[in-house]
Design an enzyme around this catalytic site. Structure first.
Site, short mmCIF file in Angstrom:
data_model
loop_
_atom_site.label_atom_id
_atom_site.label_comp_id
_atom_site.label_asym_id
_atom_site.label_seq_id
_atom_site.Cartn_x
_atom_site.Cartn_y
_atom_site.Cartn_z
N VAL A 1 0.86 -1.19 0.00
CA VAL A 1 0.00 0.00 0.00
C VAL A 1 0.89 1.23 0.00
CG1 VAL A 1 -1.87 1.19 1.18
CG2 VAL A 1 -1.72 -1.31 1.30
N ASP A 2 0.83 2.03 -1.05
CA ASP A 2 1.75 3.15 -1.26
C ASP A 2 0.95 4.44 -1.41
OD1 ASP A 2 3.76 4.87 -1.91
OD2 ASP A 2 4.67 3.59 -3.43
N SER A 3 1.18 5.36 -0.48
CA SER A 3 0.48 6.65 -0.55
C SER A 3 1.13 7.61 -1.53
CB SER A 3 0.43 7.29 0.85
OG SER A 3 1.74 7.53 1.31
N GLY A 4 2.36 7.30 -1.96
CA GLY A 4 3.03 8.16 -2.92
C GLY A 4 2.92 7.67 -4.34
N LEU B 1 -0.08 -0.80 -4.52
CA LEU B 1 -1.50 -0.48 -4.40
C LEU B 1 -1.60 1.01 -4.09
CD1 LEU B 1 -4.08 -2.24 -4.56
CD2 LEU B 1 -4.08 -2.25 -2.07
#
Length: 376
Positions: free
Chosen positions: A56-59, A126
Site C-alpha cells: 500500500v503506497d500513498s506516494g 497499491l
C-alpha cells in the site's frame, strides 16, 4: 530490548471503534467506523512476499505491477506517462488491465481497475489515491492499514492535506516551522553533550540513557559546522598503479633519523635505496645527513655493477640532502631523472616511508626478544 521486541507485541485484531485495550489502536480518537464489513485489511507479516503481496503506497499515483499474469482484460497502453523510480530512472508502461485482490485477512474480494503493467518492476503497488478515488477510505494505524467502504468523521483531524496530482500533500509551511523548531532543540542538545554524533544522540534518547533528555526529532544526515572543523580526517591517498618493468628503472630513497640512541660507532642516520621492480633494499648508516650524496654514489657503483643496468630515475622527498647543487649536477651528468614528492606529504613517497617503519619495527622486536640493553 525485550520491551521493544516485535515478536512479543500482540497483533491488532479488533475492528471496533470503541476498543480501549493497551495493545490495540484506539480508533475513537479520530474516526468512528460504520458497522459494515471492511473492504480488506492488511497487517504486518514477518516477511514480505514481493511476488504475491501488494504494498500500500500513498506516494504512488496508480496501481501497478511487474507481473503481467496478474492482469485480465489487458490492452496495450497508448498514453505518454512513464513511471519514475526513487533514483529518478524511468520505466515504461506496457499494458493496462484489471485484477482482483483476495486479502489474507478478509473475506471480500476487491476488484482493481486500470492497473498498470510495468516491465522491470519487482513489487506490486497499491495506490492509496486510486483507492480513495473509487470511494474507499484508508485508515493507517501503528500495526496495520484498513480500507473501509464508508467512514463517519466525528472529530477534527490533527493535520489536513490536499490531493494534488494523484498524491496527498501536506502543507509544507506548517511542517517546516515545526521541523525547524525541533531541529533547534536537537542542535542545542548536540552541543550540550560535547558535539556527540546525531546517531548516538538518537540512541541515548530512545533508550532513556540521559535524565532530562527530551524526545527530539533527530536527523542523522545533519552536519554540524563545528564537527566538520573539529573532527575532520584526511582522506587516504590512492595507491599508485605504476610498476617498474626492469631493475633500477625507478629507485626510491629516504633518510631516516636522527634516532635517540646512536650506534656504537656514533651513527644516528640511515639512508635507504629501494628498487621499485624487485623491492630489494640497500641500507647505509651515516653520522650526518650531509653524507647522503656520497652514499648514493657508493650505492650507484655497487648496484649497477651487480644488476648490469643503469639507474634511470630516483624518487625522494624535498629534503636538503637531495636538493643540493652537488647532488643535482651529478644526477644530470649521469642522465638520471629526479622525481620529488610534494612538500610535507610523506604519502607520496610511501615505498621508502613504509620501509623505514618496517626497519624500525623489526629492530625493536629483535632487541626486545633477546633482552638487549637500550644502548644497543
Amino acid at each position: 530490548m525485550a520491551k521493544t521486541c516485535w515478536s512479543k507485541k500482540k497483533s491488532v485484531e479488533s475492528n471496533v471503534a470503541a476498543s480501549k485495550s493497551e495493545d490495540e489502536w484506539d480508533v475513537e480518537a479520530l474516526y468512528a467506523a460504520e458497522e459494515e464489513e471492511l473492504a480488506f485489511k492488511a497487517t504486518t507479516s514477518k516477511q514480505v512476499d514481493y511476488e504475491k503481496d501488494w504494498i500500500v503506497d500513498s506516494g504512488c499515483s496508480n496501481h501497478m505491477t511487474g507481473d503481467k499474469e496478474k492482469l485480465q482484460n489487458i490492452s496495450e497502453y497508448k498514453g505518454s506517462w512513464v513511471v519514475v523510480t526513487m533514483n529518478n530512472s524511468k520505466l515504461p508502461i506496457a499494458h493496462i488491465g484489471n485484477t482482483v485482490v483476495s486479502p489474507q485477512h478478509g473475506d471480500t474480494e476487491v476488484p482493481l481497475k486500470k492497473v498498470y503493467h510495468v516491465p522491470g518492476m519487482r513489487k506490486n503497488l497499491l495506490s492509496v489515491a486510486q483507492l480513495t478515488s473509487s470511494g474507499h477510505y484508508d485508515l493507517f494505524g501503528p500495526q496495520d492499514v484498513k480500507v473501509y467502504r464508508d467512514l463517519e468523521i466525528i472529530k477534527e483531524p490533527m493535520m489536513k492535506g490536499q490531493k494534488l496530482e494523484s498524491v496527498y500533500v501536506l502543507s509544507a509551511e506548517i511542517a517546516y516551522v515545526d521541523k525547524t523548531r525541533r531541529n533547534e532543540m536537537t542542535d542545542l542538545w548536540h552541543m550540550r553533550l560535547g558535539h556527540v554524533s546525531y546517531s548516538k544522540l538518537d540512541v541515548m534518547m530512545k533508550r532513556s540513557m540521559l535524565k532530562g533528555l527530551p524526545q527530539l526529532e533527530v536527523r542523522k544526515d545533519k552536519v554540524c559546522a563545528g564537527c566538520q572543523y573539529g573532527k575532520v580526517h584526511q582522506l587516504p591517498y590512492k595507491e599508485s598503479k605504476f610498476k617498474a618493468k626492469e631493475p633500477l628503472e625507478l629507485v626510491h630513497s629516504d633518510v631516516f633519523g636522527p634516532v635517540k640512541q646512536a650506534s656504537i660507532s656514533g651513527r644516528k642516520y640511515l639512508v635507504t635505496f629501494i628498487d621499485d621492480f624487485s623491492r630489494y633494499v640497500w641500507i647505509y648508516f651515516m653520522k650526518k645527513k650531509s653524507e647522503t650524496f656520497s652514499k648514493f654514489k657508493e650505492f650507484k657503483e655497487v648496484a649497477e655493477a651487480e644488476v648490469g643496468k643503469e639507474i634511470r630515475c630516483l624518487r625522494s622527498d624535498n629534503g636538503g640532502e637531495y636538493t643540493s647543487d652537488e647532488f643535482c649536477n651529478f644526477l644530470q651528468e649521469c642522465r638520471i631523472r629526479h622525481q620529488f614528492t610534494c612538500t610535507n606529504t610523506p604519502q607520496h613517497n610511501g615505498v621508502a616511508e613504509r620501509k623505514n617503519t618496517h626497519l624500525a619495527e623489526i629492530c625493536r622486536s629483535m632487541l626486545h626478544a633477546k633482552n638487549v640493553p637500550g644502548r644497543f
